[in-house]
Scaffold this motif. Structure first.
Motif: not given
Length: 397
Positions: A241-242, A247-248, A253-255, A280-283
């Motif tokens: 998460l760090s 997330t990008t 991968v989803l796209a 991490s919280l932002e992720s």
């Protein structure tokens, strides 16, 4: 009467109860039985006669009590396992069981008082079975080298396996958890214990995750063609998460597969979330913004606070399998499961029960109001092709 090759030390300050326990052990076939009225004398006996297989211990005694005795023998190797025999309340004895484990001792059982011959005999047999297993030649799994693991990743030998999650009420499959297995060309299926520590040490967890995602999203599309909607859960480590780019990359991968985030769940163990930094919280927030579900895995095995649970954007709790494993023996486990279900409902979080292995456990959980579960009673982890063949069969059942 068959003689049992067990050396037993009875630690009890009440002379009559000590005599009863010693005679009972001898009647059950134990030829070497030693006795002591307190912990200090018990330590002297151990120095005189050497290690024993079992120490049958009272807790509250004049002189050195059971707790101090446990501290002294600790990891000394002088006592193979402990049987607690005490009239203390159940909650105190349960706490002592934890102390025994933390001191590096094996807890064989808790027989309370007065000692019953049948309970004692069962524990003696349990110890004999354990000894037989200990003497069988066993080899600890040898970790793979970094080069071997990197080669396995490059050759796409680390394959996704899938363990289904079920609706306990209907039997319907409501999702799968992705697990890693190494399909070695010479050794066959290799356990994660051989390669996961290497992936973590070498910073290769993201590479594994994205490889698993590509495999699982292709399988998700195939299941959809069969008319089956599968939510797919991936395990994340807190260290991942760090990575501010995580997330990008997941969104990419989803796209690539034209897949919505709502079809994914990310599971994180609560022990890694005690002090989640801002990155991490932002992720976590971004994953939720993408539509993904977030699940706290092995809930109850760590020590995260309820305040932390409220602060983090999770929408699923996976209750640790240990609560199910001891559901029948530990009345408090029912209370923990019920409380977790109530907590989940009040926080708007679904609750998944891990480790369901018997029909009896399933029925008890249904009585408590559980609706989602996972475990060997329903299905073991399987490869993608096996899962696709199995899904229509499970739906028909």
């Amino acid at each position: 009467m068959t003689a049992l090759p067990l050396r037993v030390l009875v630690l009890e300050d009440h002379s009559f109860q000590r005599s009863v326990a010693v005679n009972m052990l001898r009647q059950l076939g134990c030829c070497e039985v030693f006795q002591a009225a307190d912990g200090a004398r018990a330590l002297e006996i151990l120095q005189e006669v050497g290690p024993v297989d079992i120490a049958l211990c009272d807790l509250r005694m004049e002189g050195m009590d059971g707790l101090e005795f446990f501290q002294h023998v600790g990891k000394s190797g002088l006592v193979g396992s402990i049987i607690i025999s005490s009239s203390l309340s159940v909650d105190l004895r349960r706490a002592v069981q934890q102390i025994v484990s933390l001191l590096g001792l094996e807890l064989l059982g808790d027989v309370g008082k007065p000692v019953q011959s049948s309970e004692l005999e069962a524990l003696l047999n349990k110890r004999l079975t354990a000894c037989a297993v200990e003497f069988e030649p066993q080899s600890a799994p040898q970790l793979a080298t970094e080069d071997e693991v990197r080669w396995a990743l490059k050759q796409q030998q680390l394959q996704a396996y899938y363990q289904p999650k079920f609706n306990l009420l209907t039997g319907e499959v409501c999702g799968v958890e992705v697990l890693a297995r190494w399909m070695h060309p010479l050794k066959g299926v290799v356990s994660p214990a051989v390669f996961m520590p290497v992936l973590e040490r070498c910073g290769l967890l993201d590479e594994l995750l994205f490889g698993q995602m590509h495999q699982a999203l292709r399988l998700q599309q195939q299941a959809k063609v069969q008319g089956i909607s599968l939510n797919i859960a991936f395990n994340l480590q807190a260290v991942q998460l760090s990575n501010s780019e995580l997330t990008t990359l997941i969104k990419g991968v989803l796209a690539h597969h034209a897949a919505p985030g709502s079809g994914l769940t990310f599971e994180l163990t609560e022990s890694g979330l005690l002090e989640a930094p801002a990155t991490s919280l932002e992720s976590l927030v971004r994953l939720r913004m993408m539509g993904c579900k977030l699940s706290i895995d092995d809930f109850g095995a760590g020590f995260s606070s309820l305040q932390r649970l409220c602060q983090l954007p999770f929408n699923e709790i996976k209750l640790d399998a240990e609560f199910v494993r001891t559901l029948k023996q530990e009345p408090r486990c029912r209370a923990v499961i019920s409380s977790t279900l109530a907590l989940g409902e009040s926080l708007g979080m679904s609750v998944v029960i891990e480790g369901i292995e018997t029909q009896e456990q399933c029925e008890q959980l249904l009585e408590l109001g559980c609706s989602q579960g996972q475990g060997y009673l329903y299905a073991r982890p399987m490869s993608g092709p096996d899962l696709l063949r199995w899904l229509p069969i499970s739906s028909a059942a």
